[in-house]
Motif scaffolding. Structure first.
Motif: not given
Length: 394
Positions: A100-115, A147-149
């Protein structure tokens, strides 16, 4: 060799050694020659002690990698063809099916889309956490988290997180784990100048060299920097297997930009603070988001951990102003051009529908515009905003 073609291809002349100039040499190669079979079998590229193939490094790319590692305060650097490819490289280096990868909700959009798209299709789960609430991150770390971004500040809305607190949550969760959770920072905004990511505890720092290191808005490139040799090896091997590489001329452009980077960053930081503070006083503005402004989310963490604030600020307009008027305001701007990216010489702007790209409730109802301040005179940028402001009907 009597044929002229053969003579030209295998010409014996070699220029004398000892040439040195201000600009590093630009070495272009796919094939790299070996002096003998033993060298072909034993030459090592992973530690930069030799050359084996253009994709694995040349004097030009090795030089840029070493300088970016120094810029970031790390030890090892790997170059990628874009910032996004550097980001996804980190994902692919450390994640496997079942993780599992955790991302901040305000992260860069394409990075979120890749997940959401690619990683999910490969059996890798994801979740989004509140970057301003370390307890929320702690609640979401589970046995499969790998992984935590972190993003500092958040894309578009510029919330500055408490990075030591977020890293502390991960370190506490790592106690007793066979596969510890890796913390990765998107450091494009900080660029190695606003703060030292590794001193704040992160394991991996990624940035888009497209932005500040280049400075010319004319090259795409990314980097992944680490201090830990084992993490670097994971990134480097994934990089090799994916066949990622950068062109020598692109590396040349970034090397050229590095010399003026700190000066440009400081100039744009100063101009941005002035314009962001001024924008707070204008009619129709609900709030201005910029880490150095008191009251902007995460300002206290920025003041404690950072020493600069880059070229971005976002304006949230009052909700009675329709999007059509905001669009008319943007169309009327002349110095500020409509376009993505930032950190180049020309100021940019773009509207965003923040509520549509967040999983959590966005507290503002009005439209948002992100401004990226270039290198024009502040007086001219302010005059440009003033002449366009009546279009808002505020």
């Amino acid at each position: 060799m009597t044929d002229i073609s053969t003579q030209l291809i295998h010409h014996p002349y070699r220029p004398p050694e000892g040439f040195e100039a201000m600009a590093p040499g630009v070495h272009k190669a796919s094939t790299v020659f070996f002096p003998n079979v033993q060298a072909l079998r034993t030459q090592e590229w992973m530690d930069k002690s030799g050359y084996t193939y253009g994709l694995h490094g040349t004097p030009t790319t090795f030089t840029l990698e070493e300088r970016i590692a120094t810029l970031e305060g790390g030890r090892f650097c790997v170059l990628a063809p874009s910032g996004l490819s550097a980001l996804t490289l980190v994902d692919m280096a450390f994640l496997r099916a079942g993780d599992q990868v955790l991302l901040p909700d305000n992260a860069y959009g394409p990075g979120k889309a890749f997940a959401v798209k690619e990683l999910a299709q490969w059996g890798i789960a994801h979740a989004f956490y509140d970057p301003l609430n370390p307890a929320d991150l702690a609640a979401r770390i589970g046995p499969s988290t790998r992984l935590v971004w972190i993003e500092a500040p958040g894309s578009i809305t510029l919330e500055f997180p408490d990075m030591p607190a977020l890293v502390g949550v991960v370190r506490q969760a790592n106690a007793g784990r066979e596969r510890p959770v890796v913390t990765a920072l998107d450091n494009t905004w900080g660029a190695g100048l606003a703060f030292n990511a590794f001193d704040l505890g992160v394991d991996v720092s990624m940035q888009a060299l497209t932005k500040y290191p280049s400075g010319g808005a004319d090259v795409l490139m990314g980097s992944v920097v680490t201090r830990d040799e084992s993490l670097h090896r994971d990134v480097l091997l994934a990089h090799m297997r994916l066949g990622l590489g950068v062109g020598a001329n692109d590396a040349e452009l970034v090397l050229r930009g590095l010399g003026s980077m700190a000066l440009r960053y400081a100039a744009q930081d100063t101009a941005t603070r002035e314009l962001a503070a001024w924008a707070q006083t204008q009619p129709g503005v609900e709030c201005v988001l910029h880490p150095a402004l008191p009251g902007s989310p995460g300002h206290d963490a920025w003041r404690r951990d950072a020493r600069a604030a880059a070229c971005l600020f976002s304006v949230v307009f009052q909700d009675h102003i329709p999007q059509a008027r905001i669009d008319a305001f943007l169309d009327a701007l002349q110095c500020f051009r409509l376009g993505w990216s930032w950190a180049g010489p020309i100021s940019l702007c773009a509207p965003y529908d923040v509520a549509a790209i967040r999983t959590r409730t966005w507290p503002h109802r009005g439209g948002l515009v992100r401004f990226a301040v270039g290198l024009e005179a502040v007086a001219d940028l302010k005059a440009d905003l003033l002449q366009a402001w009546p279009n808002l009907g505020a």
